[in-house]
Design a protein around this motif. Structure first.
Motif, PDB file in Angstrom:
ATOM      1  N   PRO A 279       0.795  -1.233   0.000  1.00  0.00           N
ATOM      2  CA  PRO A 279       0.000   0.000   0.000  1.00  0.00           C
ATOM      3  C   PRO A 279       0.831   1.289   0.000  1.00  0.00           C
ATOM      4  O   PRO A 279       0.312   2.347  -0.363  1.00  0.00           O
TER       5      PRO A 279
ATOM      6  N   TRP B  39      -8.836  -2.777  -6.374  1.00  0.00           N
ATOM      7  CA  TRP B  39      -7.512  -3.396  -6.555  1.00  0.00           C
ATOM      8  C   TRP B  39      -7.092  -3.364  -8.021  1.00  0.00           C
ATOM      9  O   TRP B  39      -6.065  -3.930  -8.384  1.00  0.00           O
TER      10      TRP B  39
ATOM     11  N   LYS C  82      -2.063   0.695  -8.459  1.00  0.00           N
ATOM     12  CA  LYS C  82      -3.413   0.589  -7.861  1.00  0.00           C
ATOM     13  C   LYS C  82      -3.857   1.995  -7.436  1.00  0.00           C
ATOM     14  O   LYS C  82      -3.767   2.375  -6.268  1.00  0.00           O
TER      15      LYS C  82
ATOM     16  N   PHE D  77      -6.732   2.131  -4.733  1.00  0.00           N
ATOM     17  CA  PHE D  77      -6.636   1.292  -3.548  1.00  0.00           C
ATOM     18  C   PHE D  77      -6.910   2.145  -2.297  1.00  0.00           C
ATOM     19  O   PHE D  77      -6.424   3.263  -2.227  1.00  0.00           O
ATOM     20  N   PRO D  78      -7.673   1.722  -1.302  1.00  0.00           N
ATOM     21  CA  PRO D  78      -8.238   0.392  -1.076  1.00  0.00           C
ATOM     22  C   PRO D  78      -9.659   0.197  -1.642  1.00  0.00           C
ATOM     23  O   PRO D  78     -10.256  -0.847  -1.420  1.00  0.00           O
TER      24      PRO D  78
ATOM     25  N   ALA E 190      -3.187   6.481  -1.860  1.00  0.00           N
ATOM     26  CA  ALA E 190      -3.759   6.558  -0.511  1.00  0.00           C
ATOM     27  C   ALA E 190      -2.685   6.304   0.546  1.00  0.00           C
ATOM     28  O   ALA E 190      -2.564   7.073   1.516  1.00  0.00           O
TER      29      ALA E 190
END
Lengths: 146, 151
Positions: B54, B111, B104, B107-108, B59
């Protein structure tokens, strides 16, 4: 500072969410090879280092966990030992993939990515430390000579 | 990834052009690549990719920037400048060539991965071009400054 810790908690939550869901949503090769039956005849993408090659196939070592060997079926691809490959293909055997797309990087070109990244560290530190110093008592950065 | 030198140069030029804190924009331009911490764990044969992945999403990077910003006197300003650096990083990474996948971006929430697939990551001409642009930019801005100084 309290809000900083709250935001850090959100980040940790995001990373934990990724850890929990990753195998389901975006499995890596370690999970795929452990659960071969589930992923047999599906499309996979991974990176590997060439161990040996002939006209029909290439033997690679994964450059990501679990670092095991795979045989890649790819005809007439010009590669040499040590080259780095990015491969998308169909996993059609426990250690066998039929390639659909391959990107070949010469070994030295791949290493050069890391080597030419090194000057960025003193470059970033120079600009940062020229302006900021850390006050350990207040636990905050302060502008130098302010 | 383009190499870190290209990322920091892009951050430096962006910061200089926008006349904002170059030091924080440069730091921001490296934040998404904190994901490379996983290479240390890889060397120890510990697979941490799922945990650190991540960090290389907008994000995750913005949350890192948010945490770091609280270490600066003007939190909002610091967050903004770090975010500009993060944006330059993802814009550059967006053009990288891969066999599939990408960044991504959502994301979240999603995906799904997106990528333009234009430039190979081992293409060192991008770095040479970036260094050339940076040198030209440096001498042009220096000349402008000295012209203004002499007037």
């Amino acid at each position: 500072m309290k809000w900083g810790m709250v935001i850090l908690s959100f980040l940790l939550a995001l990373m934990l969410y990724s850890s929990i869901e990753h195998n389901e949503k975006d499995p890596d090769m370690e999970y795929i090879l452990k659960n071969f039956e589930e992923f047999n005849n599906t499309k996979v993408t991974f990176g590997g280092k060439v161990i040996s090659a002939d006209n029909e196939s290439i033997k690679i070592n994964l450059i990501e966990p679990p670092y095991t060997s795979l045989i890649i079926k790819a005809k007439n691809l010009s590669v040499a030992r040590g080259d780095i490959l990015e491969i998308t293909g169909i996993l059609d055997g426990k250690e066998h993939v039929t390639a659909e797309k391959i990107i070949v990087s010469k070994g030295w070109k791949y290493d050069l990515i890391f080597i030419r990244s090194l000057p960025a560290i003193p470059f970033a530190l120079y600009f940062f430390l020229r302006k900021w110093k850390f006050n350990f008592k207040k636990f905050v950065f302060e502008v130098k000579n302010a | 990834m383009p190499d870190w030198l290209t990322h920091t140069i892009a951050g430096w030029i962006t910061g200089k052009t926008a006349k904002i804190d170059v030091s924080l924009v440069i730091i921001g331009s490296l934040i998404p690549d904190l994901v490379k911490i996983e290479l240390v764990f890889n060397a120890l044969k510990i697979n941490t990719h799922a945990f650190f992945a991540p960090l290389h999403t907008p994000a995750g990077s913005l949350l890192v920037a948010g945490s770091i910003a609280f270490l600066f006197p003007k939190v909002r300003e610091a967050f903004l400048f770090l975010s500009v650096g993060i944006a330059t990083h993802f814009i550059l990474d967006f053009f990288l060539l891969h066999t599939s996948g990408g960044i991504k971006l959502l994301f979240p929430l999603s995906w799904n991965e997106w990528q333009i697939h234009a430039i190979r990551s081992d293409n060192y001409w991008v770095t040479i071009f970036a260094v050339g642009i940076a040198l030209a930019f440096y001498f042009v801005t220096k000349q402008k400054f000295s012209l203004r100084w002499n007037q």
